[in-house]
Motif scaffolding. Structure first.
Motif, PDB file in Angstrom:
ATOM      1  N   SER A  22      75.407-106.994 -11.491  1.00  0.00           N
ATOM      2  CA  SER A  22      76.120-105.779 -11.874  1.00  0.00           C
ATOM      3  C   SER A  22      76.101-105.650 -13.396  1.00  0.00           C
ATOM      4  CB  SER A  22      77.549-105.800 -11.341  1.00  0.00           C
ATOM      5  OG  SER A  22      78.243-106.918 -11.852  1.00  0.00           O
ATOM      6  N   VAL A  25      75.560-100.378 -17.378  1.00  0.00           N
ATOM      7  CA  VAL A  25      74.651 -99.240 -17.406  1.00  0.00           C
ATOM      8  C   VAL A  25      74.547 -98.795 -18.860  1.00  0.00           C
ATOM      9  CG1 VAL A  25      74.301 -96.886 -16.598  1.00  0.00           C
ATOM     10  CG2 VAL A  25      75.305 -98.583 -15.078  1.00  0.00           C
ATOM     11  N   PRO A  32      71.177 -96.905 -12.145  1.00  0.00           N
ATOM     12  CA  PRO A  32      71.400 -97.380 -10.782  1.00  0.00           C
ATOM     13  C   PRO A  32      71.230 -96.242  -9.778  1.00  0.00           C
ATOM     14  CG  PRO A  32      73.222 -98.025 -12.209  1.00  0.00           C
ATOM     15  CD  PRO A  32      72.363 -97.083 -12.986  1.00  0.00           C
ATOM     16  N   ARG A 124      80.511 -97.384 -11.002  1.00  0.00           N
ATOM     17  CA  ARG A 124      79.246 -98.121 -11.099  1.00  0.00           C
ATOM     18  C   ARG A 124      78.550 -97.831 -12.427  1.00  0.00           C
ATOM     19  NH1 ARG A 124      75.024 -96.892  -6.635  1.00  0.00           N
ATOM     20  NH2 ARG A 124      74.407 -98.960  -6.048  1.00  0.00           N
ATOM     21  N   TYR A 125      78.687 -96.592 -12.913  1.00  0.00           N
ATOM     22  CA  TYR A 125      78.093 -96.204 -14.186  1.00  0.00           C
ATOM     23  C   TYR A 125      78.972 -96.567 -15.378  1.00  0.00           C
ATOM     24  CZ  TYR A 125      73.895 -93.969 -12.494  1.00  0.00           C
ATOM     25  OH  TYR A 125      72.640 -93.747 -11.969  1.00  0.00           O
TER      26      TYR A 125
END
Length: 167
Positions: A22, A25, A32, A124-125
């Motif tokens: 992970s 970013v 991703p 996630r970003y």
């Protein structure tokens, strides 16, 4: 005491295994992949957009800077029509589809919106707020991350996108 240390060892191993891969970013890395639904319920996969420059914007209907930049995003999207360019406006509104559709109906504005009501993709970003925009090249590499609103219809901005597209 041995059980405590054994339990801690297992916990540390699990945490390491779950967080491995992970990476943050950042600019210069491949964005991703994700799958989100648009307002019509169609699934959009970022990986399907390879070969296009992608404008990936995280926004919300309750966000004043987001609302301010939407008209300029619409102009940019119009200026890029017919070119290998894709605009994705990812809404993080908890109200999901209803909130976004109501906002577009009341404002008279429209964007190619995707729904991220649980914020899984924005997390996630690594977004820290809205609006945040990621500019991806045709290979899916993040060229720029812009935090905050901006005038996307500025001639220099449009020239920047045309230059990326021509590469």
């Amino acid at each position: 005491m041995k059980r405590f240390f054994f339990a801690m060892l297992i916990l540390c191993t699990l945490v390491t295994a779950c967080t491995r891969g992970s990476e943050p970013v950042t600019e210069g890395k491949v964005a991703p992949d994700f799958t989100l639904k648009d307002l019509s319920g169609r699934e959009i996969h970022l990986s399907d957009l390879k070969g296009k420059v992608v404008f990936l914007n995280f926004w919300a209907t309750w966000c004043p800077p987001c609302r301010e930049e939407i008209p300029s995003m619409m102009k940019l999207n119009q200026a890029m029509a017919g070119k290998p360019f894709e605009m994705l406006a990812v809404s993080i509104d908890e109200g999901g589809k209803d909130a976004v559709e109501n906002y577009f109906k009341k404002s008279g504005l429209m964007l190619p919106a995707l729904l991220d009501a649980d914020n899984a993709i924005s997390k996630r970003y690594g977004t820290t707020g809205v609006p945040e925009t990621f500019i991806l090249d045709k290979k899916g590499v993040i060229l720029k991350k812009i935090v905050g609103g901006m005038d996307w219809s500025d001639p220099q901005v449009i020239a920047y996108f045309n230059e990326i597209i021509s590469r």
